[in-house]
Scaffold this active site. Structure first.
Site, PDB file in Angstrom:
ATOM      1  N   GLU A   1      26.010  16.905  26.921  1.00 28.88           N
ATOM      2  CA  GLU A   1      26.124  16.209  28.202  1.00 28.88           C
ATOM      3  C   GLU A   1      25.261  14.935  28.157  1.00 28.88           C
ATOM      4  O   GLU A   1      24.475  14.741  27.232  1.00 28.88           O
ATOM      5  CB  GLU A   1      25.669  17.154  29.331  1.00 28.88           C
TER       6      GLU A   1
ATOM      7  N   ASP B   1      32.422  12.541  31.849  1.00 29.35           N
ATOM      8  CA  ASP B   1      31.077  11.954  31.811  1.00 29.35           C
ATOM      9  C   ASP B   1      30.693  11.468  30.406  1.00 29.35           C
ATOM     10  O   ASP B   1      29.545  11.137  30.160  1.00 29.35           O
ATOM     11  CB  ASP B   1      30.047  12.973  32.320  1.00 29.35           C
TER      12      ASP B   1
ATOM     13  N   HIS C   1      30.860  13.269  27.576  1.00 30.66           N
ATOM     14  CA  HIS C   1      30.339  14.277  26.634  1.00 30.66           C
ATOM     15  C   HIS C   1      31.311  14.496  25.473  1.00 30.66           C
ATOM     16  O   HIS C   1      32.519  14.349  25.605  1.00 30.66           O
ATOM     17  CB  HIS C   1      29.973  15.600  27.326  1.00 30.66           C
TER      18      HIS C   1
ATOM     19  N   ASP D   1      32.215  24.468  19.951  1.00 30.57           N
ATOM     20  CA  ASP D   1      31.290  24.955  20.977  1.00 30.57           C
ATOM     21  C   ASP D   1      31.757  26.309  21.504  1.00 30.57           C
ATOM     22  O   ASP D   1      32.863  26.761  21.193  1.00 30.57           O
ATOM     23  CB  ASP D   1      31.146  23.944  22.116  1.00 30.57           C
TER      24      ASP D   1
END
Ligand code: F6R
Length: 261
Positions: free
Chosen positions: A143, A136, A138, A67
């Site tokens: 996400e 979370d 991800h 990313d």
């Protein structure tokens, strides 16, 4: 998926680096997908030490990014291109010619995303993709509620992720970009072997949901349950909420050494 519980982050780094070294012995020009953030650093340190000790030749290895932030100026020290060059490519003695990543400063971001998916396929696909995990759930920067079939595309970071990443920007959340280009979950699942490393108590809940919860877009990492060769390496703290921890320990301890990860 296979779950490997190790005493600490350093041991996790060693186990994964050995899997990477084994891959490079079998396939010297393997394409290694690397993540950024704090978690994978022990993997890179262990792999570099293995290479410097002469236990594996990484001279033909190829490295690709997972990313990238959108909008950071080229060469920004916290752009993921800069981080991967600094932490992985240069210490392994490779050059930028062995390295590929999405262009986070492109004028046409959707075109840059498509171009990156095409480039990964043209390179023969990723042999081993290393992942961290967000608090979370991800992976990459997919996400919660990202499509499980998603391709490389632009995503908006959650406020929690921006808070988590502010430590790389002098603790100043205003410097953390709002957008990233990330390999999609569908893109990540095309890697031949996916290895997720999670360390620390802060990741324990995300790990439990990833490994023992249902496959659900609200926990993006749970998509790894669909992959035929996914390995989750966790330290004791990150494993602390796994109901099947004893089973995972027993399984790994009984594994024939020749099998590797
Ligand atoms: C980074 C990435 C993220 C991180 C995750 C965990 O390239 O893709 O998914 O792996 O945010 O970050 P750390 O390891 O810093 O806790």
């Amino acid at each position: 998926m296979e779950v490997v519980i190790v005493p600490d982050a350093k041991a996790g780094g060693a186990v994964i680096a050995e899997a990477m070294a084994g891959l490079l012995r079998r396939k010297p020009d393997a394409l290694l997908g690397v993540a950024t953030g704090s978690t994978p650093l022990p993997v890179y340190q262990a792999l570099v030490a293995t290479v410097r000790a002469g236990a594996v030749d990484a001279g033909r290895a190829r490295i690709c990014q997972l990313d990238e932030y959108v909008g950071l100026p080229a060469g920004h020290p916290e752009s993921y291109r800069s981080v991967v060059l600094r932490e992985v490519v240069e210490p392994l003695g490779l050059t930028e010619a062995s390295f590929m990543g999405p262009d986070g400063s492109a004028d046409d971001v959707p075109a840059a995303c498509q171009e990156y998916d095409r480039a990964l396929a043209a390179a023969g696909g990723v042999d081993l993709q290393l992942l961290g995990i967000g608090t979370d759930g991800h992976i990459g920067f997919n996400e919660p509620c990202s499509s499980l079939a998603s391709r490389t595309r632009i995503k908006t970071l959650t406020e929690q992720t921006r808070v988590d990443n502010a430590r790389f920007f002098d603790g100043d959340i205003d410097q953390v970009p709002h957008h990233v280009i990330t390999q999609g979950i569908g893109t990540i699942l095309e890697a031949r072997h996916v290895v997720l490393l999670a360390t620390g108590e802060g990741k324990a809940e995300a790990v439990a949901q990833t490994v023992e919860g249902p496959v659900a877009a609200v926990v993006p990492a749970s998509a790894l349950q669909l992959h035929p060769h996914a390995t989750v390496v966790v330290d004791e703290a990150a494993a602390s909420r796994l109901k099947l921890a004893d089973y995972f320990r027993h399984t790994f301890a009984s594994k024939p050494a020749w099998q590797g990860l």
